[in-house]
Design an enzyme around this catalytic site. Structure first.
Site, mmCIF file in Angstrom:
data_model
loop_
_atom_site.group_PDB
_atom_site.id
_atom_site.type_symbol
_atom_site.label_atom_id
_atom_site.label_comp_id
_atom_site.label_asym_id
_atom_site.label_seq_id
_atom_site.Cartn_x
_atom_site.Cartn_y
_atom_site.Cartn_z
ATOM 1 N N GLY A 1 7.488 5.565 -46.609
ATOM 2 C CA GLY A 1 8.546 5.050 -45.745
ATOM 3 C C GLY A 1 9.674 6.040 -45.585
ATOM 4 O O GLY A 1 10.518 6.162 -46.460
ATOM 5 N N LEU B 1 -4.286 -0.298 -34.056
ATOM 6 C CA LEU B 1 -5.541 0.068 -34.743
ATOM 7 C C LEU B 1 -6.636 0.610 -33.828
ATOM 8 O O LEU B 1 -7.817 0.288 -33.999
ATOM 9 C CB LEU B 1 -6.080 -1.133 -35.544
ATOM 10 N N ASN C 1 6.009 1.758 -33.390
ATOM 11 C CA ASN C 1 4.691 1.940 -32.807
ATOM 12 C C ASN C 1 3.966 0.612 -32.756
ATOM 13 O O ASN C 1 4.177 -0.266 -33.600
ATOM 14 C CB ASN C 1 3.871 2.982 -33.587
ATOM 15 N N CYS D 1 -0.795 -4.408 -41.172
ATOM 16 C CA CYS D 1 -0.560 -3.886 -39.832
ATOM 17 C C CYS D 1 0.128 -4.950 -38.981
ATOM 18 O O CYS D 1 -0.424 -6.013 -38.752
ATOM 19 C CB CYS D 1 -1.862 -3.464 -39.157
ATOM 20 N N GLY E 1 10.024 5.815 -40.245
ATOM 21 C CA GLY E 1 10.963 6.935 -40.199
ATOM 22 C C GLY E 1 12.101 6.758 -41.193
ATOM 23 O O GLY E 1 12.179 5.747 -41.897
ATOM 24 N N LYS F 1 -2.446 -1.758 -49.402
ATOM 25 C CA LYS F 1 -1.211 -1.350 -48.733
ATOM 26 C C LYS F 1 -0.410 -2.577 -48.308
ATOM 27 O O LYS F 1 -0.852 -3.388 -47.507
ATOM 28 C CB LYS F 1 -1.542 -0.488 -47.512
ATOM 29 N N ASN G 1 4.212 -0.442 -45.443
ATOM 30 C CA ASN G 1 3.816 -0.301 -44.058
ATOM 31 C C ASN G 1 5.090 -0.482 -43.222
ATOM 32 O O ASN G 1 6.183 -0.550 -43.766
ATOM 33 C CB ASN G 1 2.764 -1.349 -43.693
ATOM 34 N N THR G 2 4.981 -0.566 -41.927
ATOM 35 C CA THR G 2 6.172 -0.594 -41.072
ATOM 36 C C THR G 2 6.876 -1.954 -41.083
ATOM 37 O O THR G 2 6.266 -2.988 -41.323
ATOM 38 C CB THR G 2 5.778 -0.252 -39.628
HETATM 39 C C1 LIG Z 1 1.907 5.795 -35.018
HETATM 40 C C2 LIG Z 1 1.638 5.142 -36.334
HETATM 41 C C3 LIG Z 1 0.374 4.603 -36.621
HETATM 42 C C4 LIG Z 1 0.125 3.993 -37.845
HETATM 43 N N1 LIG Z 1 -1.135 3.510 -38.113
HETATM 44 C C5 LIG Z 1 -1.410 3.013 -39.347
HETATM 45 C C6 LIG Z 1 -2.722 2.614 -39.714
HETATM 46 O O1 LIG Z 1 -3.668 2.733 -38.931
HETATM 47 N N2 LIG Z 1 -2.960 2.100 -40.948
HETATM 48 C C7 LIG Z 1 -1.929 1.977 -41.858
HETATM 49 O O2 LIG Z 1 -2.156 1.518 -42.968
HETATM 50 N N3 LIG Z 1 -0.674 2.348 -41.550
HETATM 51 C C8 LIG Z 1 -0.393 2.872 -40.318
HETATM 52 N N4 LIG Z 1 0.892 3.283 -40.025
HETATM 53 C C9 LIG Z 1 1.954 3.133 -41.053
HETATM 54 C C10 LIG Z 1 2.173 4.440 -41.812
HETATM 55 O O3 LIG Z 1 1.026 4.817 -42.512
HETATM 56 C C11 LIG Z 1 3.354 4.280 -42.799
HETATM 57 O O4 LIG Z 1 3.055 3.230 -43.706
HETATM 58 C C12 LIG Z 1 4.650 3.948 -42.095
HETATM 59 O O5 LIG Z 1 4.760 4.648 -40.887
HETATM 60 C C13 LIG Z 1 5.880 4.253 -42.957
HETATM 61 O O6 LIG Z 1 5.962 5.605 -43.294
HETATM 62 P P1 LIG Z 1 6.853 6.689 -42.486
HETATM 63 O O7 LIG Z 1 8.228 6.109 -42.383
HETATM 64 O O8 LIG Z 1 6.767 7.930 -43.296
HETATM 65 O O9 LIG Z 1 6.234 6.806 -41.131
HETATM 66 C C14 LIG Z 1 1.155 3.894 -38.803
HETATM 67 C C15 LIG Z 1 2.411 4.427 -38.510
HETATM 68 C C16 LIG Z 1 2.677 5.055 -37.303
HETATM 69 C C17 LIG Z 1 4.040 5.616 -37.039
#
Ligand SMILES: Cc1cc2nc3c(=O)[nH]c(=O)nc-3n(C[C@H](O)[C@H](O)[C@H](O)COP(=O)(O)O)c2cc1C
Ligand SMILES: Cc1cc2nc3c(=O)[nH]c(=O)nc-3n(C[C@H](O)[C@H](O)[C@H](O)COP(=O)(O)OP(=O)(O)OC[C@H]3O[C@@H](n4cnc5c(N)ncnc54)[C@H](O)[C@@H]3O)c2cc1C
Ligand SMILES: Cc1cc2nc3c(=O)[nH]c(=O)nc-3n(C[C@H](O)[C@H](O)[C@H](O)COP(=O)(O)OP(=O)(O)OC[C@H]3O[C@@H](n4cnc5c(N)ncnc54)[C@H](O)[C@@H]3O)c2cc1C
Ligand SMILES: Cc1cc2nc3c(=O)[nH]c(=O)nc-3n(C[C@H](O)[C@H](O)[C@H](O)COP(=O)(O)O)c2cc1C
Ligand code: FES
Ligand code: FES
Lengths: 243, 302, 302, 243
Positions: free
Chosen positions: C243, C72, C68, C130, C217, C165, C192-193
């Site tokens: 994560g 923000l 993604n 981010c 994912g 974070k 985070n990602t």
């Molecule tokens: C579409 C999308 C938007 C996200 N927006 C934010 C955000 O605004 N702030 C934040 O700290 N993390 C954001 N993240 C990160 C997620 O909170 C999380 O840390 C990350 O996706 C890993 O977890 P997951 O594998 O369960 O998705 C976002 C993730 C996705 C997929």
């Protein structure tokens, strides 16, 4: 090794959490009892290795215990499903060393490769006997099949619900044994090797990346250096192993 | 349709190279198919002395990938030269890539030196990014200074084309890449595995004896692609794109990002004929996307 | 069987928190199920001023995951306080987590300050990681010094429990974690990602308008688990493991690695009831592995 | 929105690379033509969004073009297969604004949501007509269906193999149009909005993370700020859009 597409013919519960799966397909890569196949399960990345329990032309049988994600999925396979398998993996047991009266020793799923070994030995005019260990009576299998083959069977279960109470060593006389073939969990194999005065062969299990020798994922350190369980094994001579 | 590319002066019939550690010394695959169809293959990572590697378990399953902590099990450079290379000569008739690892700058240099006279070796791939041995590989790959040092020493030790294999476990991979280029690397391969781990809920312990391991497979493809894209903008030497490649489309995508050639790793373990299948699928996939000469794809997305 | 845990002094009925950016402000999920079953949820990342986010495409498919580059998009802190929090109060009766982002240390501090009097906000989650906005987030998350600075400023600006974070796109996450702890973070959430990318073979251009995006994912689970394990050994504050979590077993594994609570992100997008399903599955999964009190799992693999 | 399990009843090729898939299952979440569903395909991570072409109680139809990995897999779905879908997504067309003689304009797959819209308008006593654009005659579909409904149809194809040669705008008279509903690729929608003096509604497509408003993946910037195509759309009033 051969890469084949097998067709599921049967997939039935034969004991607690234990299934027998019969495939139709090319069995030509199998040459010795104790070899295994490596089976692809969609949705999982690594293949899963299973000893071949029996094979004949066009037909291969495995028996598996449900322990995790892969075997859970396998338990749902229906007749007619296609499965991608690598076949003819591993060295298998060397039956030429058996002598007249070898003892077969299996713990749990470790009993499986002994079925084909037993039949092969019988076909060669040998007089094998078998000792099997299980957790409890509900988990036991193959007792009848071995008995129908005329092979003496002794059984131990941990809870005493079938045969002797205790581990498989409590059900067999290692001192009278002239040659053995063993398969089962590592502590059992270790105990068997320690208790036996005779020579023998044991089959090992290890987490595998490939199952055909490419990744060095399954290495065991032997008297003659590092060996791959998937290609140099899974069967090793007792004397090779360092416990 | 043309699939050939040139990598540090050596022309390959196609850009598909089997990745180090997933192809052994080629023997097990040569039994299955004629591996002369490969662009090349990179031999199992080799150190000065023989290594038994880490205790097992060394392998864990992950979503769309796997962890390994093999720990550079290998017979040592002398046996690779005296035993493996002659065996390879029997079934493979093109230049191979020698993947070299070490625990000190001197060890890296010494292994490179011993490979110098091996005619079969087309390139040396300096693995400064193995996450699975302590005090080894990875320590060199995560600092631009250390990466530069080991590159410099290897550069002096060999005249072979020198390819440095980078670690993805860094904040800024472009910085490490530039350091290696500055010290004489002729090419860069990336990525090695991402440091990961799995726990066994039954034992409540790490699945791997080594605790952590290296993540590979399709799961890492987007990260690898991004790093190839970034490094392509940072250096001028050719790049080998590695990480999760398992189809001809993946090859094209990696080349668009900036790779001159690619390596296929874990896919070989799952499908022993993966490299051959990908090579065979290349022309049809090229046709699908209107590609006449594969070279035209290199860096095409920039 | 006990699933409750305590996070920075607030007791949660279970450790499952919906992750920021994947749960909006809760409204779309509250229409589907009673979200009061959640441990909590983290609101969409909020900045001082409203942001439109990046141009589309913002989303790309990956093996076992997604990219993604939303960038923000949010209505700004004042509207979050005046409109979103009151709406949330109608369907959610527990403390929520406010996810805060910014482009300068002062902006982070100012947003924290404005959140100070919001009784609904149980924790502030400082997003210094981010990867999708230039000059923002990630720059703070990849250097221990910058991470420490922004933590310090936020710490002064708020009395709420402060959770920082962390970004996985670093060489040494433990170092960043220690810097945040030293400057007063009450907890850390990670990861985070991972920075990744995909290319479109038809257009030969990046799929995402932003070129790169954040990988999330199941693909990232082993990396996240490893980082939680490492950071658990480096700091004393509680960790939120994030994560790739998509099952109750994943929750247990993450807690064994050292997480006090977890966040579920992308799984919500694929299965809108993912959080509820995981929470409902927890007792049976605990029974399967002989867990009576979930708290006992925290850090159990060390 | 509702999460449902649908059963594939039909999956047939109706034009070049274009399939019609009929499901049985709960259609109760659909309330307006132009809404869509989001379909899970095993082995792929994200769901895939498709306009609902027609629905009635217990039965839902989509038409899809094979363009990538997901739609390739869908083309192999067999009758009886279970599919996990999120249903009743998006706002859909507002039929109350149509006037007596609305013009429906569709490009390629964009024709699909217009079928249900057309039927709804007819049921309300309106007299819609339709203009459709395709690449070539082989890709065209629905011409007969619309004609059987008594709806005037005009067609354009890029290669002139069917109807007028050119884009859909070459097949319709925007100057005579009093209200329009359009669906198709962005350049077409842009051209339609520019050419029309009347008001109208257009349906947008965007890559989606969730399809139900959670991720902000599908945002379009409108006159009234950022909007989500999946929940505030996919249908927007012409005046809302900034091209
Ligand atoms: C579409 C999308 C938007 C996200 N927006 C934010 C955000 O605004 N702030 C934040 O700290 N993390 C954001 N993240 C990160 C997620 O909170 C999380 O840390 C990350 O996706 C890993 O977890 P997951 O594998 O369960 O998705 C976002 C993730 C996705 C997929
Ligand atoms: C040569 C060989 C022969 C085998 N023969 C049989 C047999 O005939 N019947 C039978 O029931 N089981 C047999 N096993 C064990 C069987 O491979 C595992 O039970 C099975 O892979 C578990 O998969 P899972 O996905 O259900 O479990 P999970 O725990 O979810 O699997 C996770 C990963 O660990 C590996 N793994 C887990 N347990 C084992 C194990 N005991 N040995 C090796 N890898 C393991 C899996 O292959 C997979 O990569 C054999 C193993 C080997 C190495
Ligand atoms: C609201 C809406 C309604 C739609 N209705 C229809 C329909 O009725 N019939 C039809 O044939 N197609 C329709 N589409 C387009 C359809 O969703 C894509 O063609 C499909 O997702 C492609 O998937 P793939 O795996 O085959 O392609 P790939 O290119 O492999 O897909 C990769 C990723 O990109 C996304 N993607 C690719 N193309 C599009 C696109 N045009 N729009 C949105 N996302 C895309 C996919 O969903 C996936 O996440 C619609 C799209 C939207 C947003
Ligand atoms: C089992 C295994 C062993 C590996 N051994 C080595 C090695 O010895 N030297 C090396 O440079 N890379 C090694 N790697 C890394 C791969 O060469 C490759 O960089 C990585 O796996 C990513 O590619 P993939 O996703 O295609 O597997 C190994 C990988 C695996 C899976
Ligand atoms: S499992 Fe790969 S070498 Fe044995
Ligand atoms: S696709 Fe997630 S908000 Fe629209």
């Amino acid at each position: 090794m051969k890469q084949c597409v097998y067709l599921v013919e049967e997939n039935e519960l034969i004991a607690q959490n234990t299934y027998r799966m019969v495939f139709s397909g090319d069995a030509s890569a199998f040459t010795a009892p104790g070899q295994f196949l490596n089976l692809q399960i969609s949705g999982l990345y690594l293949r899963r290795p299973f000893s071949v329990c029996e094979w004949e032309e066009g037909c291969v049988t495995i028996v598996y215990k449900v322990v995790g994600a892969g075997t859970q999925k396998m338990a749902t396979f229906k007749r007619g499903r296609e499965v991608d398998v690598l076949t003819g993996l591993g060295n298998g047991y060397d039956v030429s060393k058996s002598g007249l009266r070898p003892l077969l020793i299996g713990g749990g799923a470790g009993v499986l490769p002994l079925m084909m070994l037993c039949k092969t030995l019988l076909a060669k005019g040998k007089q094998p006997s078998i000792a099997m260990g299980f957790g409890s009576a509900g988990e036991a299998f193959f007792q009848n099949t071995f008995e129908e083959l005329g092979v003496p069977v002794s059984i131990a279960t941990m809870d005493g619900s079938l045969g002797a109470k205790g581990v498989v060593l409590d059900a067999c006389r290692m001192d009278a044994c002239t040659y053995f073939y063993a398969c089962g969990p590592v502590p059992m194999l270790k105990a068997v090797c320690a208790a036996s005065c005779s020579d023998g062969q044991v089959s090992l299990e290890e987490r595998m990346g490939c199952g055909f020798g490419a990744c060095m994922g399954c290495t065991v350190i032997t008297q003659s250096g590092p060996k791959r369980v998937c290609t140099d094994g899974p069967v090793f001579a007792k004397g090779e192993l360092i416990w | 349709m043309n699939t050939s590319i040139t990598l540090c002066g050596v022309t390959l019939s196609n850009p598909v190279i089997a990745a180090s550690g997933t192809f052994g010394f080629g023997e097990d695959f040569a039994k299955l198919y004629d591996i002369n169809c490969l662009g090349s293959f990179s031999m199992k990572g080799t150190t000065l002395l023989p290594r038994e590697g880490n205790p097992t378990p060394r392998i864990a399953e992950c979503a769309c990938g796997m962890l390994n902590a093999v720990g550079l099990q290998n017979p040592g450079i002398d046996k690779v030269i005296s035993e493996e290379l002659p065996k390879i000569a029997e079934f493979y008739h093109k230049p191979v890539m020698a993947n070299v690892s070490g625990f000190s700058v001197d060890e890296y240099a010494e292994v490179c030196r011993r490979l110098n006279d091996q005619a079969q070796v087309g390139w040396i791939e300096l693995n400064i990014s193995c996450p699975n041995v302590h005090g080894g590989g990875l320590a060199f790959g995560t600092s631009p200074q250390a990466a530069g040092q080991v590159t410099k020493a290897a550069r002096r030790a060999t005249k072979k084309p020198l390819i440095v294999k980078l670690s993805p476990n860094v904040t800024d991979i472009a910085e490490v890449a530039r350091a290696c280029e500055a010290e004489g690397a002729d090419g860069l391969s990336l990525i090695n595995t991402l440091l990961g781990m799995r726990l066994d809920l039954k034992t409540r312990r790490p699945v791997l004896n080594n605790i952590t391991g290296g993540l590979s497979g399709p799961a890492v493809f987007p990260v690898a692609l991004r790093m190839v894209y970034q490094v392509y903008e940072a250096v001028c030497v050719p790049l080998l794109g590695i990480g999760g490649i398992s189809s001809a489309a993946d090859v094209l995508e990696m080349m668009l990002a900036g790779a001159t050639a690619v390596q296929v790793g874990s896919a070989n373990l799952i499908n022993p004929c993966a490299c051959r299948d990908i090579i065979e699928a290349l022309p049809a996939t090229m046709a699908e996307y209107g590609v006449k000469d594969l070279k035209d794809m290199i860096g095409g997305a920039h």
